[in-house]
Scaffold this motif. Structure first.
Motif, PDB file in Angstrom:
ATOM      1  N   LEU A 119      49.249  45.894   1.887  1.00 37.52           N
ATOM      2  CA  LEU A 119      50.540  46.587   1.885  1.00 37.52           C
ATOM      3  C   LEU A 119      50.300  48.068   1.621  1.00 37.52           C
ATOM      4  N   THR A 131      57.961  46.529   6.057  1.00 37.85           N
ATOM      5  CA  THR A 131      57.672  45.319   5.294  1.00 37.85           C
ATOM      6  C   THR A 131      58.954  44.615   4.883  1.00 37.85           C
ATOM      7  N   GLN A 186      58.083  46.018  -1.348  1.00 42.18           N
ATOM      8  CA  GLN A 186      56.766  45.437  -1.110  1.00 42.18           C
ATOM      9  C   GLN A 186      56.323  44.537  -2.260  1.00 42.18           C
TER      10      GLN A 186
END
Length: 210
Positions: free
Chosen positions: A108, A61, A89
């Protein structure tokens, strides 16, 4: 500066990034997280748009730079993104919100990709993007090909690994893994592949099949 470096520099500098992506990039650099280059981001966007991706999964991410590029080009897609760092995140989630991405389009997952990927549903994603843990890239691509739909894409960042992959004398773990992966995929009849020099190399794999 060599001709190659001039071309590389020109391609990166010719990309116009959205303000939110530029801010995410700046924060990434401040936190010591290396984001995808502008040229790599633009190429990801082209692939996402051309494939009309509706379901995307990414490993790495970061602060959200790659995810922003992908979602900007695939405005109705759902993104699942995996990273080991909760703090990163959280920043990425804020950048997605700033870009107007609805929370329902983002999932996520905090954890190690090697533990998360085996739990994901087979043949469920139009696009799989891998940008983490280079020494284990072969394992991640195997998972990616399992997760990709037929005619889906698996995209691997940094596939030229700091210029080391092209030099057979470089035998560090990551360079060797990428070199082995590229060779094995080129010989496979189950996929078609191409490697772009964008950023630090972008390996593009399309899964064949019905």
């Amino acid at each position: 500066m060599s001709e190659h470096d001039l071309n590389w520099k020109y391609v990166d500098e010719s990309v116009v990034e959205h303000d939110v992506i530029a801010r995410a990039r700046q924060q990434s650099l401040e936190l010591g997280v290396e984001p995808v280059s502008p040229a790599m981001g633009a190429q990801l966007a082209v692939i996402a748009a051309a494939s009309r991706a509706e379901s995307i999964i990414e490993v790495g991410t970061g602060i959200g730079v790659s995810g922003l590029w992908l979602l900007r080009a695939a405005p109705t897609a759902l993104l699942t993104s995996i990273d080991t760092e909760t703090e990163y995140q959280q920043h990425a989630r804020q950048h997605f919100a700033d870009a107007g991405v609805a929370p329902a389009r983002i999932r996520l997952i905090t954890g190690r990709a090697s533990e998360v990927l085996p739990r994901m549903n087979e043949a469920s994603y139009d696009l799989v993007f891998l940008d983490a843990d280079a020494p284990n890239v072969i394992e991640y691509v195997e998972h990616g090909l399992r997760l990709a739909k037929a005619k889906g894409s698996v995209i691997v960042a940094r596939s030229l690994w700091k210029g080391r992959v092209a030099d057979p004398a470089r035998r560090d773990e990551a360079a060797t893994a990428f070199r082995t992966l590229i060779g094995e995929l080129a010989a496979s009849s189950a996929v078609v592949t191409a490697t772009s020099p964008a950023g630090d190399g972008l390996l593009q794999i399309v899964k064949l099949g019905a």
